[in-house]
Design a protein around this motif. Sequence first.
Motif, mmCIF file in Angstrom:
data_model
loop_
_atom_site.group_PDB
_atom_site.id
_atom_site.type_symbol
_atom_site.label_atom_id
_atom_site.label_comp_id
_atom_site.label_asym_id
_atom_site.label_seq_id
_atom_site.Cartn_x
_atom_site.Cartn_y
_atom_site.Cartn_z
ATOM 1 N N PRO A 3 0.798 -1.225 0.000
ATOM 2 C CA PRO A 3 0.000 0.000 0.000
ATOM 3 C C PRO A 3 0.831 1.277 0.000
ATOM 4 O O PRO A 3 0.285 2.359 -0.137
ATOM 5 C CB PRO A 3 -0.839 -0.112 1.277
ATOM 6 N N LEU A 7 1.328 5.830 -2.478
ATOM 7 C CA LEU A 7 1.797 6.975 -1.696
ATOM 8 C C LEU A 7 3.154 7.459 -2.196
ATOM 9 O O LEU A 7 3.412 8.665 -2.260
ATOM 10 C CB LEU A 7 1.868 6.614 -0.208
ATOM 11 N N THR A 53 -5.858 14.476 -0.706
ATOM 12 C CA THR A 53 -5.724 13.141 -1.295
ATOM 13 C C THR A 53 -4.605 12.361 -0.630
ATOM 14 O O THR A 53 -4.834 11.303 -0.039
ATOM 15 C CB THR A 53 -5.472 13.240 -2.818
ATOM 16 N N HIS A 54 -3.385 12.873 -0.714
ATOM 17 C CA HIS A 54 -2.229 12.129 -0.212
ATOM 18 C C HIS A 54 -2.236 12.021 1.316
ATOM 19 O O HIS A 54 -2.239 10.928 1.870
ATOM 20 C CB HIS A 54 -0.942 12.771 -0.712
ATOM 21 N N LYS A 57 -5.127 9.943 2.685
ATOM 22 C CA LYS A 57 -4.915 8.486 2.684
ATOM 23 C C LYS A 57 -4.014 8.066 3.836
ATOM 24 O O LYS A 57 -4.262 7.052 4.488
ATOM 25 C CB LYS A 57 -4.296 8.028 1.363
ATOM 26 N N GLU A 58 -2.965 8.837 4.061
ATOM 27 C CA GLU A 58 -2.057 8.491 5.158
ATOM 28 C C GLU A 58 -2.794 8.530 6.491
ATOM 29 O O GLU A 58 -2.744 7.574 7.270
ATOM 30 C CB GLU A 58 -0.868 9.458 5.197
ATOM 31 N N ILE A 61 -6.309 6.225 6.516
ATOM 32 C CA ILE A 61 -6.188 4.791 6.245
ATOM 33 C C ILE A 61 -4.917 4.224 6.870
ATOM 34 O O ILE A 61 -4.994 3.404 7.796
ATOM 35 C CB ILE A 61 -6.247 4.512 4.727
ATOM 36 N N GLU A 155 -9.098 0.467 -0.213
ATOM 37 C CA GLU A 155 -9.610 1.638 0.480
ATOM 38 C C GLU A 155 -9.039 2.926 -0.114
ATOM 39 O O GLU A 155 -9.734 3.935 -0.208
ATOM 40 C CB GLU A 155 -9.284 1.533 1.973
ATOM 41 N N TYR A 156 -7.780 2.906 -0.540
ATOM 42 C CA TYR A 156 -7.186 4.067 -1.211
ATOM 43 C C TYR A 156 -8.002 4.423 -2.452
ATOM 44 O O TYR A 156 -8.295 5.596 -2.708
ATOM 45 C CB TYR A 156 -5.744 3.798 -1.649
ATOM 46 N N GLN A 157 -8.337 3.400 -3.239
ATOM 47 C CA GLN A 157 -9.095 3.650 -4.472
ATOM 48 C C GLN A 157 -10.468 4.229 -4.164
ATOM 49 O O GLN A 157 -10.914 5.167 -4.825
ATOM 50 C CB GLN A 157 -9.219 2.361 -5.287
ATOM 51 N N GLU A 160 -10.097 7.904 -3.109
ATOM 52 C CA GLU A 160 -9.899 8.798 -4.254
ATOM 53 C C GLU A 160 -11.192 9.055 -5.006
ATOM 54 O O GLU A 160 -11.462 10.184 -5.407
ATOM 55 C CB GLU A 160 -8.862 8.215 -5.208
#
Length: 182
Positions: A3, A7, A53-54, A57-58, A61, A155-157, A160
Amino acid sequence: MKPIGPLMWEHRTIERAVKVLKDGLARIRRTGTLEPRFIEMGVDFIRTYADRTHHGKEEDILFRELAKKPLEAEHRAIMDELAEEHVHGRELTRRVTEGMERYRIDAAGGLAAVTEALEHLCRFYPSHIEKEDTRFFHPVMRYFDRVEMDRMLEEYQEFESRLIHERYTARVEEMRGLIMAP
């Protein structure tokens, strides 16, 4: 794929954007003027791509999942530092925006404020990214098994796709506000 792959790719895009911002900063210093649209686009990039976004996610998630793990003290400390740095990055971006508001009223004072905030922002991101790349992302992957990694990638997808929907729903309302204004 781990994952951290997405990133890390995002880091390369942020680095390219910071390079463009540095070039813009050099031009501002050379000419004593700034292009408001360039600054607005830079702020939009930092807020939407780098932060929402970046960093989203960090924080939402990766950090959430790591918080469930028995992390070594060093990894927990770095994760806390990174979260604090995200807040600092937001503050620097806010200072650029405030500088632009001032620029519209007081060009010289606003120019100085924008230049100072951009300078800090352009120094912040490379060191922040370097810390994540070399001291955090790879070492913390050992806390996850393959199933957990795959779940985070999914989950990242999803994250986004929600973000894009939010952004452009808001853009439609912004457009409506422009045509409805007296």
